[in-house]
Scaffold this motif. Structure first.
Motif, PDB file in Angstrom:
ATOM      1  N   TYR A  40      -6.136   7.237  -8.712  1.00 46.22           N
ATOM      2  CA  TYR A  40      -6.062   7.648  -7.329  1.00 46.22           C
ATOM      3  C   TYR A  40      -7.088   7.644  -7.253  1.00 46.22           C
ATOM      4  O   TYR A  40      -7.658   9.383  -8.010  1.00 46.22           O
ATOM      5  N   CYS A 229       1.685   7.076  -5.215  1.00 48.10           N
ATOM      6  CA  CYS A 229       0.515   8.008  -4.371  1.00 48.10           C
ATOM      7  C   CYS A 229       0.480   5.879  -3.771  1.00 48.10           C
ATOM      8  O   CYS A 229      -0.174   5.212  -4.158  1.00 48.10           O
ATOM      9  N   THR A 231      -1.054   5.412  -0.314  1.00 51.58           N
ATOM     10  CA  THR A 231      -1.744   6.044   1.360  1.00 51.58           C
ATOM     11  C   THR A 231      -1.845   4.799   2.785  1.00 51.58           C
ATOM     12  O   THR A 231      -1.795   5.173   3.756  1.00 51.58           O
ATOM     13  N   SER A 247       3.290   9.596  -1.268  1.00 56.35           N
ATOM     14  CA  SER A 247       3.566   9.806  -2.474  1.00 56.35           C
ATOM     15  C   SER A 247       5.196  10.260  -2.456  1.00 56.35           C
ATOM     16  O   SER A 247       5.754  11.371  -2.114  1.00 56.35           O
ATOM     17  N   CYS A 289      -3.010  13.685  -2.594  1.00 54.94           N
ATOM     18  CA  CYS A 289      -2.410  11.961  -2.093  1.00 54.94           C
ATOM     19  C   CYS A 289      -2.677  11.846  -0.297  1.00 54.94           C
ATOM     20  O   CYS A 289      -2.367  10.877   0.567  1.00 54.94           O
TER      21      CYS A 289
END
Length: 303
Positions: A40, A229, A231, A247, A289
């Motif tokens: 990430y 994670c 988003t 997350s 995250c």
């Protein structure tokens, strides 16, 4: 003449770069652009000690597939980090087990390789687990940190069958509670993650090992943990799912009667601070995250 020399220098420079670009055991995951695609914001978990751990950009068929932080002393990964691929398939697929040549020889092949049927040089056994370590162990089986059920393409699934992505798991735990958790996350991310999902799965240890020929060979995890994670998710998901996004995490004992407990990533981090060699900056996902659009803007020229 100047143009010819410039072209020669460029060609020489590219040749000098080749070992770096093809390397699998790397100094930093960020050195190879396609390695950090598994992380990430291109950022690995921070604050994990000690520095002797090996960073592996797991390559298969000349392409990076995921990354692993590996402990050559216990001969198991500390964690594997990967991008989740949506798939309708949840069953294991059998591929040949592979090893990492560059853990033993820096000039070794940059790709994970199938174990040979004959002689394997001792330098490989010194730096990583081999098939013989698992051959006479009844209680434990090879458990993947990056599971093939979370990959869709054939080559991505095959790449999960490296012993550098494997830890000894109690058989009943691996085929029971842990597999159920892996499948639950597969369905959750399949249905409600609209963008790319990043997963980090790792272990804690207490010093127990698999022994072979009167030697400590492979560390046995005390616990398995995992965090994801995403988003970019479905904001209209049911409330009981919305609370698990962007997350969430889980942890479980590597034991016969274990149960997987899901929790917030920050709560998992607190738990792991007492179980792993980490410093006060330990964090699994960059900025916890948070969506990149919500992060503060920093002008490029500042500083």
């Amino acid at each position: 003449m100047v143009l010819v020399m410039s072209a020669f220098k460029r060609a020489l420079w590219m040749i000098l770069l080749l070992p770096v670009l093809s390397a699998t055991v790397v100094e930093d995951f960020n050195h190879i652009e396609t390695c950090k695609n598994s992380l990430y914001m291109g950022t690995p978990p921070r604050g994990i000690l000690p520095p002797s751990l090996k960073k592996i950009c797991q390559r298969y068929a000349d392409r990076p597939r995921y990354v692993t932080l590996y402990d050559p002393e216990t001969r198991i990964p500390v964690y594997s980090a990967y991008t989740f691929k949506k798939t309708d398939r949840s069953t294991h697929v059998d591929y040949p087990w592979m090893y990492e040549p560059q853990l033993a020889e820096t000039t070794g092949n940059g790709n994970m390789m199938p174990f040979p049927t004959g002689y394997l040089h001792k330098s490989f056994e010194d730096t990583q687990a081999v098939l013989d370590d698992y051959s006479n162990v009844v209680q434990y089986e090879r458990g993947q940190l990056n599971p093939d059920q979370h990959q869709s393409a054939v080559e991505d699934r095959a790449a999960t069958y490296s012993l550098t992505n494997v830890v000894p798991m109690i058989r009943e735990f691996n085929i029971g509670p842990w597999r159920e958790y892996v499948e639950r996350i597969r369905i959750r991310l399949n249905n409600f993650c609209l963008g790319r999902a990043y997963i980090v799965t790792g272990v804690t240890t207490t010093g127990n090992t698999i022994r072979r020929n009167n030697q400590n060979r492979v560390g046995i995890p005390d616990e398995l943990w995992s965090a994801y994670c995403c988003t970019d998710y479905d904001v209209n998901a049911p409330h009981n799912v919305r609370t698990l996004l962007p997350s969430f995490a889980a942890v479980a004992m590597n034991s016969l009667d274990s149960e997987v407990t899901e929790m917030r990533v920050q709560d998992l981090e607190k738990h792991l601070r007492g179980k792993m060699k980490v410093d006060e900056n330990f964090q699994i996902f960059y900025a916890n995250c948070r969506s990149p659009s919500s992060l503060p803007f920093i002008p490029e020229n500042v500083g």
